[in-house]
Design a protein around this motif. Structure first.
Motif, PDB file in Angstrom:
ATOM      1  N   VAL A  41      27.668   7.638   0.244  1.00 20.19           N
ATOM      2  CA  VAL A  41      29.032   8.629   0.496  1.00 20.19           C
ATOM      3  C   VAL A  41      29.605   9.117  -0.647  1.00 20.19           C
ATOM      4  O   VAL A  41      30.521   9.801  -0.720  1.00 20.19           O
ATOM      5  N   ALA A  42      29.376   8.253  -1.878  1.00 18.40           N
ATOM      6  CA  ALA A  42      30.073   8.766  -3.077  1.00 18.40           C
ATOM      7  C   ALA A  42      31.449   9.407  -2.780  1.00 18.40           C
ATOM      8  O   ALA A  42      32.425   8.932  -2.505  1.00 18.40           O
ATOM      9  N   ASP A  43      31.461  10.797  -3.070  1.00 18.97           N
ATOM     10  CA  ASP A  43      32.655  11.647  -2.956  1.00 18.97           C
ATOM     11  C   ASP A  43      33.093  11.702  -1.484  1.00 18.97           C
ATOM     12  O   ASP A  43      34.328  12.053  -1.305  1.00 18.97           O
ATOM     13  N   ASP A  44      32.500  11.348  -0.435  1.00 18.67           N
ATOM     14  CA  ASP A  44      32.840  11.455   0.821  1.00 18.67           C
ATOM     15  C   ASP A  44      33.432   9.994   1.289  1.00 18.67           C
ATOM     16  O   ASP A  44      33.824   9.972   2.458  1.00 18.67           O
ATOM     17  N   ALA A  45      33.779   9.001   0.351  1.00 20.52           N
ATOM     18  CA  ALA A  45      34.400   7.919   0.800  1.00 20.52           C
ATOM     19  C   ALA A  45      35.748   7.943   1.399  1.00 20.52           C
ATOM     20  O   ALA A  45      36.002   7.280   2.567  1.00 20.52           O
ATOM     21  N   HIS A  46      36.321   9.019   0.931  1.00 24.21           N
ATOM     22  CA  HIS A  46      37.815   9.212   1.378  1.00 24.21           C
ATOM     23  C   HIS A  46      37.899   9.984   2.939  1.00 24.21           C
ATOM     24  O   HIS A  46      38.603   9.779   3.767  1.00 24.21           O
ATOM     25  N   VAL A  47      36.772  10.779   3.091  1.00 19.13           N
ATOM     26  CA  VAL A  47      36.427  11.179   4.593  1.00 19.13           C
ATOM     27  C   VAL A  47      36.187   9.936   5.583  1.00 19.13           C
ATOM     28  O   VAL A  47      36.994  10.028   6.667  1.00 19.13           O
ATOM     29  N   HIS A  48      35.169   9.079   5.159  1.00 20.92           N
ATOM     30  CA  HIS A  48      34.802   8.008   6.334  1.00 20.92           C
ATOM     31  C   HIS A  48      35.543   6.881   6.149  1.00 20.92           C
ATOM     32  O   HIS A  48      35.625   6.080   7.047  1.00 20.92           O
ATOM     33  N   LEU A  49      36.425   6.615   5.129  1.00 21.58           N
ATOM     34  CA  LEU A  49      37.113   5.375   4.913  1.00 21.58           C
ATOM     35  C   LEU A  49      36.113   4.366   4.542  1.00 21.58           C
ATOM     36  O   LEU A  49      36.733   3.046   4.953  1.00 21.58           O
ATOM     37  N   LEU A  50      34.867   4.619   4.326  1.00 20.46           N
ATOM     38  CA  LEU A  50      34.091   3.625   4.179  1.00 20.46           C
ATOM     39  C   LEU A  50      33.580   3.526   2.593  1.00 20.46           C
ATOM     40  O   LEU A  50      32.882   4.653   2.157  1.00 20.46           O
ATOM     41  N   THR A  51      33.530   2.519   2.096  1.00 19.47           N
ATOM     42  CA  THR A  51      33.123   2.601   0.728  1.00 19.47           C
ATOM     43  C   THR A  51      31.582   2.331   0.695  1.00 19.47           C
ATOM     44  O   THR A  51      31.024   2.070   1.681  1.00 19.47           O
ATOM     45  N   GLN A  52      30.956   2.508  -0.530  1.00 22.67           N
ATOM     46  CA  GLN A  52      29.471   2.444  -0.655  1.00 22.67           C
ATOM     47  C   GLN A  52      29.283   0.914  -0.363  1.00 22.67           C
ATOM     48  O   GLN A  52      28.177   0.485   0.186  1.00 22.67           O
ATOM     49  N   ASN A  53      29.929  -0.199  -0.757  1.00 21.11           N
ATOM     50  CA  ASN A  53      29.741  -1.591  -0.605  1.00 21.11           C
ATOM     51  C   ASN A  53      29.749  -1.851   0.864  1.00 21.11           C
ATOM     52  O   ASN A  53      28.775  -2.676   1.283  1.00 21.11           O
ATOM     53  N   VAL A  54      30.642  -1.139   1.730  1.00 17.46           N
ATOM     54  CA  VAL A  54      30.533  -1.349   3.148  1.00 17.46           C
ATOM     55  C   VAL A  54      29.427  -0.821   3.779  1.00 17.46           C
ATOM     56  O   VAL A  54      28.618  -1.286   4.597  1.00 17.46           O
ATOM     57  N   ILE A  55      28.971   0.264   3.250  1.00 17.89           N
ATOM     58  CA  ILE A  55      27.851   1.057   3.893  1.00 17.89           C
ATOM     59  C   ILE A  55      26.346   0.025   3.585  1.00 17.89           C
ATOM     60  O   ILE A  55      25.628  -0.118   4.318  1.00 17.89           O
ATOM     61  N   ASP A  56      26.498  -0.218   2.310  1.00 22.49           N
ATOM     62  CA  ASP A  56      25.160  -0.968   1.828  1.00 22.49           C
ATOM     63  C   ASP A  56      25.200  -2.418   2.660  1.00 22.49           C
ATOM     64  O   ASP A  56      24.080  -3.076   2.709  1.00 22.49           O
ATOM     65  N   ALA A  57      26.169  -2.694   3.177  1.00 21.06           N
ATOM     66  CA  ALA A  57      26.144  -3.975   4.145  1.00 21.06           C
ATOM     67  C   ALA A  57      25.877  -3.527   5.436  1.00 21.06           C
ATOM     68  O   ALA A  57      25.874  -4.796   6.258  1.00 21.06           O
ATOM     69  N   GLY A  58      25.899  -2.362   5.834  1.00 24.17           N
ATOM     70  CA  GLY A  58      25.632  -2.121   7.328  1.00 24.17           C
ATOM     71  C   GLY A  58      24.441  -2.636   7.931  1.00 24.17           C
ATOM     72  O   GLY A  58      23.570  -3.267   6.955  1.00 24.17           O
ATOM     73  N   GLU A  59      24.199  -2.244   9.117  1.00 24.68           N
ATOM     74  CA  GLU A  59      23.017  -2.333   9.700  1.00 24.68           C
ATOM     75  C   GLU A  59      21.904  -1.636   9.473  1.00 24.68           C
ATOM     76  O   GLU A  59      22.360  -0.198   9.157  1.00 24.68           O
ATOM     77  N   GLU A  60      20.810  -1.821   9.528  1.00 23.58           N
ATOM     78  CA  GLU A  60      19.493  -1.063   9.473  1.00 23.58           C
ATOM     79  C   GLU A  60      19.508   0.184  10.470  1.00 23.58           C
ATOM     80  O   GLU A  60      20.044  -0.362  11.504  1.00 23.58           O
ATOM     81  N   LEU A  61      19.117   1.033  10.193  1.00 22.68           N
ATOM     82  CA  LEU A  61      19.051   2.189  11.251  1.00 22.68           C
ATOM     83  C   LEU A  61      18.312   1.667  12.590  1.00 22.68           C
ATOM     84  O   LEU A  61      18.698   2.106  13.622  1.00 22.68           O
ATOM     85  N   GLU A  62      17.216   0.954  12.364  1.00 22.59           N
ATOM     86  CA  GLU A  62      16.515   0.528  13.560  1.00 22.59           C
ATOM     87  C   GLU A  62      17.338  -0.239  14.451  1.00 22.59           C
ATOM     88  O   GLU A  62      17.282   0.024  15.559  1.00 22.59           O
ATOM     89  N   SER A  63      18.118  -1.357  13.818  1.00 24.63           N
ATOM     90  CA  SER A  63      19.054  -2.010  14.578  1.00 24.63           C
ATOM     91  C   SER A  63      20.066  -1.270  15.346  1.00 24.63           C
ATOM     92  O   SER A  63      20.552  -1.331  16.416  1.00 24.63           O
ATOM     93  N   ALA A  64      20.723  -0.321  14.452  1.00 24.03           N
ATOM     94  CA  ALA A  64      21.593   0.533  15.076  1.00 24.03           C
ATOM     95  C   ALA A  64      21.262   1.310  16.300  1.00 24.03           C
ATOM     96  O   ALA A  64      22.017   1.327  17.330  1.00 24.03           O
ATOM     97  N   MET A  65      20.047   1.981  16.112  1.00 23.80           N
ATOM     98  CA  MET A  65      19.645   2.740  17.177  1.00 23.80           C
ATOM     99  C   MET A  65      19.240   1.864  18.526  1.00 23.80           C
ATOM    100  O   MET A  65      19.351   2.449  19.759  1.00 23.80           O
ATOM    101  N   GLU A  66      18.658   0.932  18.210  1.00 27.51           N
ATOM    102  CA  GLU A  66      18.386  -0.073  19.322  1.00 27.51           C
ATOM    103  C   GLU A  66      19.685  -0.574  20.193  1.00 27.51           C
ATOM    104  O   GLU A  66      19.663  -0.695  21.382  1.00 27.51           O
TER     105      GLU A  66
END
Length: 176
Positions: A41-66
């Motif tokens: 997200v780098a420069d887009d963190a202010h748009v999504h209000l999610l830091t890279q640390n939050v995204i890195d701790a997120g779920e894998e795409l496979e789990s999210a899509m399931e």
């Protein structure tokens, strides 16, 4: 859904939110929100209000899509300007499951455009953006760029749209 771009071929899913609508009721107990690992997200963190640390701790795409697949099973996908979500869901489903999902879609953007055209008002650009449409229906303002609050905003708009016109059946609004 929040994404890194508007193009499903090059963008990544940042987060997914959903809120079930059962008849004329929003079911908050069935709501879900997932931050998806993998986006930068780098420069887009202010748009999504999610830091890279939050995204890195997120779920894998496979789990999210399931989880999303389970949430929409037996339901229509409800979204505002649904082509964006559909494109990302199809791309992610091909990558994760090796197939394109069969989706029934209700698009509040398309419903509003048709409603305005029937009323003799031909919408321009901003007229169909979610906050502007919600304002016309007297709905509260929410912050943008959060997948869960956007899902709730869309669900509320859908119910307001249904209340403002003749009785609507799912067949009247589903795009196949």
């Amino acid at each position: 859904m929040e994404t890194t771009s508007l193009n499903p071929r090059t963008g990544k899913i940042v987060s997914i939110g959903w809120v079930p609508v059962n008849g004329r009721t929003i079911d908050l107990s069935g709501a879900g929100y997932i931050v998806v690992r993998g986006a930068q997200v780098a420069d887009d963190a202010h748009v999504h209000l999610l830091t890279q640390n939050v995204i890195d701790a997120g779920e894998e795409l496979e789990s999210a899509m399931e989880q999303l697949r389970q949430a929409v099973q037996g339901r229509a996908l409800l979204a505002h300007f649904a082509a964006l979500e559909v494109g990302f869901i199809e791309a992610a489903s091909r990558a994760v499951f090796g197939e394109r999902p069969r989706l029934s879609v209700v698009d509040t953007f398309a419903l509003e455009r048709r409603h305005m055209e029937r009323m003799g008002t031909y919408p321009r650009g901003e007229d169909l953006r979610l906050p502007r449409v919600r304002e016309r229906y007297g709905l509260p303002r929410y912050g943008s760029h959060n997948a869960l609050s956007d899902a709730l905003a869309c669900a509320e708009l859908y119910l307001a749209q249904r209340g403002s016109t003749r009785a609507v059946t799912l067949g009247d609004v589903v795009q196949r």
